[in-house]
Design an enzyme around this catalytic site. Structure first.
Site, PDB file in Angstrom:
ATOM      1  N   LYS A  35     -14.838 -10.979 -25.223  1.00 30.31           N
ATOM      2  CA  LYS A  35     -15.049  -9.599 -24.757  1.00 30.31           C
ATOM      3  C   LYS A  35     -15.755  -8.803 -25.849  1.00 30.31           C
ATOM      4  CE  LYS A  35     -10.475  -8.483 -26.454  1.00 30.31           C
ATOM      5  NZ  LYS A  35      -9.057  -8.465 -26.162  1.00 30.31           N
ATOM      6  N   ARG A 129       1.151  -1.975 -21.315  1.00 25.79           N
ATOM      7  CA  ARG A 129      -0.258  -1.891 -20.992  1.00 25.79           C
ATOM      8  C   ARG A 129      -0.330  -2.529 -19.607  1.00 25.79           C
ATOM      9  NH1 ARG A 129      -4.926  -4.111 -25.085  1.00 25.79           N
ATOM     10  NH2 ARG A 129      -4.597  -6.065 -23.994  1.00 25.79           N
ATOM     11  N   TYR A 266     -28.327  15.526 -45.287  1.00 27.79           N
ATOM     12  CA  TYR A 266     -27.825  16.656 -44.492  1.00 27.79           C
ATOM     13  C   TYR A 266     -26.576  17.256 -45.122  1.00 27.79           C
ATOM     14  CZ  TYR A 266     -30.697  15.311 -40.439  1.00 27.79           C
ATOM     15  OH  TYR A 266     -31.716  15.033 -39.584  1.00 27.79           O
ATOM     16  N   MET A 314     -28.349   9.661 -38.166  1.00 28.70           N
ATOM     17  CA  MET A 314     -28.421   8.903 -36.913  1.00 28.70           C
ATOM     18  C   MET A 314     -29.109   7.550 -37.119  1.00 28.70           C
ATOM     19  SD  MET A 314     -30.004  10.263 -33.328  1.00 28.70           S
ATOM     20  CE  MET A 314     -28.923  11.672 -33.206  1.00 28.70           C
TER      21      MET A 314
HETATM   22  C1  LIG Z   1      -8.326  -9.262 -27.029  1.00 30.06           C
HETATM   23  C2  LIG Z   1      -7.189 -10.003 -26.533  1.00 30.06           C
HETATM   24  C3  LIG Z   1      -6.742 -11.163 -27.184  1.00 30.06           C
HETATM   25  C4  LIG Z   1      -7.266 -11.606 -28.532  1.00 30.06           C
HETATM   26  O1  LIG Z   1      -6.637 -10.840 -29.535  1.00 30.06           O
HETATM   27  P1  LIG Z   1      -6.935 -11.119 -31.084  1.00 30.06           P
HETATM   28  O2  LIG Z   1      -5.969 -10.263 -31.793  1.00 30.06           O
HETATM   29  O3  LIG Z   1      -8.352 -10.706 -31.306  1.00 30.06           O
HETATM   30  O4  LIG Z   1      -6.730 -12.553 -31.304  1.00 30.06           O
HETATM   31  C5  LIG Z   1      -5.755 -11.900 -26.568  1.00 30.06           C
HETATM   32  N1  LIG Z   1      -5.211 -11.506 -25.390  1.00 30.06           N
HETATM   33  C6  LIG Z   1      -5.587 -10.373 -24.767  1.00 30.06           C
HETATM   34  C7  LIG Z   1      -4.950  -9.992 -23.492  1.00 30.06           C
HETATM   35  C8  LIG Z   1      -6.578  -9.571 -25.317  1.00 30.06           C
HETATM   36  O5  LIG Z   1      -6.930  -8.453 -24.698  1.00 30.06           O
END
Ligand SMILES: *Cc1c(COP(=O)(O)O)cnc(C)c1O
Length: 374
Positions: A35, A129, A266, A314
């Site tokens: 991700k 969550r 700046y 920037m």
């Molecule tokens: C991002 C994520 C991981 C990985 O976590 P790390 O701490 O980067 O290893 C595992 N499980 C879920 C659900 C995540 O969102």
């Protein structure tokens, strides 16, 4: 020529994947979270290297990432761990994604679509969550049973604070909740093949959280989830080496002599303490070199550290090179990574910008090219 670019070491990624394979053994599925543009490393190229090194599954947050990976010809199993809107479920099924589910509405909609799909039911164990609370399970399972096309492929949960604690009491409490949920499923005639809870910190520190599937993120990129995780691992005698895979580079866009008392950038926030020389770099907060690094960050030029002076703009940053002789136009500059014997780590940049290494690499602008290097 690009003003700024990122080099990703194939060797580092592969060695990290092998390290986690060694930790979890060959009977546990190794999923890597790609991700957030593979934690800023570049989704497609990084995924290809991770898969080649022995990764079994890729975890993504959202459908567009699945589209990108499938378009690039990647056929590996994909697990969407984020929320998939009801209107996108059909597309997700067509792209052969496994889905994380925790809403009745999602299960109903997938049932309507009628095509076979693997679901990973997420359990709320204390992170508050995503996830189904254990007392809601009977209702969810009843809905699930109505749809023959749905396969309960996995049961998952996520730890709340493994990386922030040396003591794992809360994680162990979450694990107990998770096991309870699994028993409820078994009693209802569902025994999902995969059970998973481990992120990087748990993959390293909590073997009892591995089950038969782990979801490693930050560690695959060669970064530790936190200093505490590193200390806890050392304390437990777990000797593993993670190798950072990312190097972020730019070049010098101007070299300039400046007089004692000159005000830099700046807001005139920095005053030269003596006659000196500065370099202007063609990167700024647009690129992800955040403004909090104003007069705090360091870069590497000719293997030496050069401090950022004045405010990050920037698209520009000024650094002091008074102590570095012979810096020339378009000399290479390292923003994150090693040059010669010196390193600017993602952790150092995180500390200087009040965040964590995760945010440092993921906030690097996606427009910047990522190149694989040997
Ligand atoms: C991002 C994520 C991981 C990985 O976590 P790390 O701490 O980067 O290893 C595992 N499980 C879920 C659900 C995540 O969102």
């Amino acid at each position: 020529m690009e003003l700024t670019w990122i080099e990703i070491s194939k060797e580092a990624l592969s060695s990290n994947v092998k390290t986690f394979r060694g930790l979890v053994g060959k009977n546990v599925k190794l999923a890597v979270a790609v991700k957030a543009n593979a934690y800023g490393h570049g989704l497609v190229q990084t995924s290809e290297v991770l898969l080649k090194a022995g990764t079994d599954f890729l975890c993504i947050n959202a459908l567009y990432e699945a589209e990108t990976l499938r378009m690039a010809g990647i056929k590996a199993p994909l697990l969407i761990i984020g929320y998939t809107p009801l209107s996108d479920l059909k597309k997700a099924v067509e792209l052969k994604c496994d889905l994380t589910v925790y809403n009745l509405e999602t299960i109903r909609e997938l049932g309507k679509i009628g095509k076979p799909v693997n679901l990973h039911l997420k359990i709320e164990t204390g992170n508050h969550r995503q996830g189904v609370k254990p007392d809601e399970l009977p209702k969810v399972l009843a809905e699930f049973k109505k749809h023959k096309n749905l396969k309960m492929a996995g049961l998952s949960t996520h730890f709340a604070n493994l990386e922030d604690r040396i003591n794992h009491k809360y994680a162990l409490y979450q694990l107990r909740q998770f096991k309870k949920a699994y028993r409820i499923l078994e009693e209802n005639g569902h025994a999902p093949h995969y059970r998973h809870s481990a992120n990087t910190a748990a993959a390293i520190l909590l073997p009892e959280a591995h089950f038969n599937f782990v979801r490693v993120g930050i560690g695959a990129y060669g970064l530790w989830p936190s200093e505490k995780t590193l200390l806890a691992a050392e304390h437990a005698g777990i000797n593993i080496k993670l190798t950072p895979a990312l190097t972020w580079k730019t070049v010098v866009a101007q070299v300039k002599d400046v007089d004692k008392g000159a005000l830099i950038g700046y807001g005139c926030t920095y005053e030269m303490p003596k006659n000196g020389r500065i370099a202007v770099l063609p990167i700024g907060y647009y690129d992800g070199y955040v403004r909090l690094l104003s007069s705090k960050g360091h870069v590497l030029i000719h293997g030496k550290r050069a401090p950022v002076i004045g405010r990050v703009c920037m698209n520009m940053v000024m650094v002091d090179i008074t102590h570095i002789p012979n810096v020339k136009l378009e000399d290479e500059v390292v923003l994150i990574g090693k040059q010669g014997k010196k390193r600017v780590s993602a952790e150092e940049m995180a500390e200087n910008s009040q965040t964590i290494n995760y945010e440092v690499t993921t906030r690097i602008n996606e427009m910047i090219s990522r190149h694989l290097v040997d």
